[in-house]
Design an enzyme around this catalytic site. Structure first.
Site, PDB file in Angstrom:
ATOM      1  N   ASN A   1      -4.087  -3.114  -2.869  1.00 50.37           N
ATOM      2  CA  ASN A   1      -3.977  -4.281  -1.998  1.00 50.37           C
ATOM      3  C   ASN A   1      -2.616  -4.940  -2.186  1.00 50.37           C
ATOM      4  O   ASN A   1      -1.641  -4.485  -1.623  1.00 50.37           O
ATOM      5  CB  ASN A   1      -5.120  -5.279  -2.186  1.00 50.37           C
TER       6      ASN A   1
ATOM      7  N   THR B   1       0.877  -1.166   0.000  1.00 54.99           N
ATOM      8  CA  THR B   1       0.000   0.000   0.000  1.00 54.99           C
ATOM      9  C   THR B   1       0.914   1.216   0.000  1.00 54.99           C
ATOM     10  O   THR B   1       2.128   1.071  -0.047  1.00 54.99           O
ATOM     11  CB  THR B   1      -0.892  -0.101   1.248  1.00 54.99           C
TER      12      THR B   1
ATOM     13  N   SER C   1      -7.176  -2.374   6.975  1.00 52.41           N
ATOM     14  CA  SER C   1      -6.358  -2.024   8.143  1.00 52.41           C
ATOM     15  C   SER C   1      -5.730  -0.637   7.985  1.00 52.41           C
ATOM     16  O   SER C   1      -4.938  -0.214   8.835  1.00 52.41           O
ATOM     17  CB  SER C   1      -5.221  -3.026   8.317  1.00 52.41           C
TER      18      SER C   1
HETATM   19  O1  DON Z   1      -6.873  -2.342   3.217  1.00 53.50           O
HETATM   20  C1  DON Z   1      -6.043  -3.081   3.698  1.00 53.50           C
HETATM   21  O2  DON Z   1      -5.880  -3.271   4.872  1.00 53.50           O
HETATM   22  C2  DON Z   1      -5.115  -3.795   2.776  1.00 53.50           C
HETATM   23  N1  DON Z   1      -5.686  -3.914   1.465  1.00 53.50           N
HETATM   24  C3  DON Z   1      -3.900  -3.011   2.780  1.00 53.50           C
HETATM   25  C4  DON Z   1      -2.930  -3.695   1.950  1.00 53.50           C
HETATM   26  C5  DON Z   1      -1.634  -3.263   2.225  1.00 53.50           C
HETATM   27  O3  DON Z   1      -1.249  -2.546   3.117  1.00 53.50           O
HETATM   28  C6  DON Z   1      -0.855  -3.929   1.236  1.00 53.50           C
HETATM   29  N2  DON Z   1       0.318  -3.855   1.558  1.00 53.50           N
HETATM   30  N3  DON Z   1       0.577  -3.621   2.564  1.00 53.50           N
END
Ligand code: DON
Length: 560
Positions: A389, A369, A441
């Site tokens: 994601n 992210t 998260s």
């Molecule tokens: O929304 C979320 O929690 C996850 N899709 C976040 C993904 C994320 O932080 C990916 N890499 N870290």
């Protein structure tokens, strides 16, 4: 001899300066942007310098990340923003992806009810309806001051001019290239072997952005881009329709707000679990004297770990999209509830996760992210976390439009009550329903002290996002570190299941680790080479801003 001493002193001074430099972030007087790529921070700052505010800079930075950081920056994903205006007004924006209308609870299961490997993570079936363009336009519509045209121009220029590949980017592209080839029917730009210092030009993305610049938000949700996107997704076996795009709306939300000592923490509300979990952990540790225990000492790691264990055990049991499930936020973050949860904690022995009852959760973590923090010359602040994601999302890249599509559907529980291939165990609250947003998260956060802006903070890192934000705030508040120093510190993470403390390797002393093991903790230094990539801004006592850009990535703070 004298010469030797002089040389020794000189080396000592150089080493000390270097250390200080590393621990002291960029300082600026007026505004600051900290993001995952220098190009994006620079464009954000250029908008501030033109007289734009933090929201104008948000639009520019977000879209510049879509160009410069396709690993996570996006047009094909979604995100969350928390803001604080210079008059103290706060709010939050939810531009999280949604399940398509044709989605269903069991869409990732085979006829025997087993999860189909890869279906929620790779390719067109993994895509949630993207929210990013709706998000930036919604923010701009309410708070922007500069015309969209001028905000997008430098971004379009950047896409045309191209981005210089960094070493880290070269490595990431190499790692994910096999999956690009597996998922995409035709060759994509990233199939080429890009090396450090090469320039990648994004002409298709520039054209898409140009149309968005000319036609606005609806270009993406109801225009030529929408038509092309839907055709592309469906040709690749996906279920997103034009109606899904037409119905998509970003939403204003009320942030989660709580006190910790003399701080007021403002963080993201559901459908992110970030704010609620952060509040549960911070309320649980508030009664303990963390500053006396010292930074990353056995006792402080114990208290934080046990608070994390209990909060994460609650997370997926209670949390989901508030438009679909009722969430008892006030109870979950009340000191009474949280203290009761901590009553089984003892310094003498680790609590076993199997003895913690609430929740049904095990989240896999990753760092794909991206977060950026902005403070403008007027004192407004925005904290934004945005994502596809996984790394490069579903790996499905629309060459005609120039961007990757997310695999956010994997954040739903594919099969409530059982772990999916990535370890996610979901509960009813996060089951797939058409038009529902998947639990997140992401924890974009703003901290106030004495009613004034104090810190803007956030990070990628999947489930480790919450605990990385937590540790960064604690490093400043409890351990009196500056912003960069706080960001640099080694991090650890516990999420209830698996019952291990993940630690960044070679970062914690043998003595601390041995004592934790003796107390019954299992340590894991093998699965988290880095935990989070925090990009944050601190308002110093003299009113200047200090940027903290995470050295774990190519992250850069630029101020003016
Ligand atoms: O929304 C979320 O929690 C996850 N899709 C976040 C993904 C994320 O932080 C990916 N890499 N870290």
């Amino acid at each position: 001899m004298k010469k030797n001493i002089t040389l020794f002193l000189l080396i000592f001074v150089i080493i000390s300066c270097k250390k200080n430099t590393k621990n002291l972030g960029v300082i600026s007087e007026k505004g600051m942007v900290v993001s995952a790529r220098e190009e994006a921070s620079a464009i954000g700052i250029s908008i501030l310098k033109k007289g734009g505010n933090a929201f104008d800079a948000m639009v520019a930075t977000e879209l510049a990340l879509a160009v410069a950081y396709p690993y996570a920056g996006n047009l094909g994903g979604g995100g969350f923003m928390v803001y604080r205006l210079n008059n103290g007004e706060i709010g939050a924006l939810d531009y999280r992806e949604k399940a398509p209308l044709a989605a269903s609870e069991n869409m990732y299961l085979d006829s025997l009810g087993n999860v189909i490997k890869g279906k929620s993570t790779l390719g067109a079936m993994a895509i949630g309806v993207p929210g990013t363009i709706a998000g930036v336009f919604k923010a701009h519509e309410k708070f922007g001051t500069l015309p969209i045209e001028g905000i997008l121009s430098p971004v379009i220029q950047l896409a045309k001019k191209g981005i210089i590949v960094t070493k880290k980017q070269e490595d990431r592209l190499k790692k994910h290239r096999p999956n690009f080839k597996k998922v995409n029917k035709s060759p994509i730009i990233f199939d080429s072997i890009w090396k450090q210092n090469d320039t990648i030009k994004y002409n298709s993305l520039a054209k898409t952005l140009l149309r968005i610049q000319q036609n606005g938000r609806n270009e993406f949700y109801n225009g030529e881009t929408a038509d092309k996107l839907v055709t592309f997704i469906q040709e690749n076996g996906g279920i997103i329709t034009k109606e899904d795009l037409q119905k998509y709306q970003a939403k204003w939300r009320t942030p989660v707000v709580f006190k910790y000592d003399d701080l007021k923490i403002i963080s993201m509300s559901p459908p992110s679990s970030g704010g609620v979990c952060l509040a549960q952990i911070m309320k649980a540790i508030e009664p303990y004297e963390l500053d006396e225990y010292k930074h990353n000492s056995v006792k402080s790691i114990q208290v934080i770990t046990e608070a994390e264990r209990r909060a994460y055990a609650d997370r997926s049991f209670f949390l989901g999209d508030p438009d679909f499930v009722i969430i008892p936020i006030d109870t979950l973050i009340s000191p009474n509830y949280v203290n009761k949860r901590m009553s089984t904690f003892s310094f003498n022995k680790a609590t076993a996760s199997k003895d913690i009852t609430h929740g049904n959760l095990y989240i896999s973590e990753s760092d794909e992210t991206t977060h950026y923090s902005i403070v403008d010359q007027f004192g407004n602040a925005v904290s934004v976390t945005t994502t596809l994601n996984g790394a490069y999302g579903s790996k499905l890249y629309c060459s005609e439009l120039g961007f990757f599509l997310n695999n956010e559907m994997d954040d739903f529980s594919s099969k409530p009550g059982e772990p999916n291939m990535f370890g996610l165990i979901g509960a009813e609250a996060n089951k797939i329903v058409p038009e529902k947003r998947m639990l997140s998260s992401m924890t974009p956060t703003i901290v106030e002290k004495n009613n004034k802006l104090f810190m803007v903070v956030g990070t990628p890192g999947g489930s480790t996002i919450i605990t990385s934000v937590l540790q960064t705030i604690l490093n400043v508040h409890e351990y009196k570190m500056g912003m960069q120093e706080a960001v640099n510190q080694p991090r650890f993470h516990h999420q209830w299941l698996p019952d291990v403390i993940k630690m960044e390797p070679k970062s914690f002393s043998e003595q601390v680790k041995n004592q934790l093991i003796k107390l019954g903790y299992t340590l894991d230094e093998n699965n988290a080479p880095v935990i989070g990539k925090v990009d944050a801004i601190l308002v110093l006592p003299n009113g200047k801003l200090e940027g903290g850009a995470d050295p774990r990535g190519d992250d850069t703070a630029i101020g003016f």
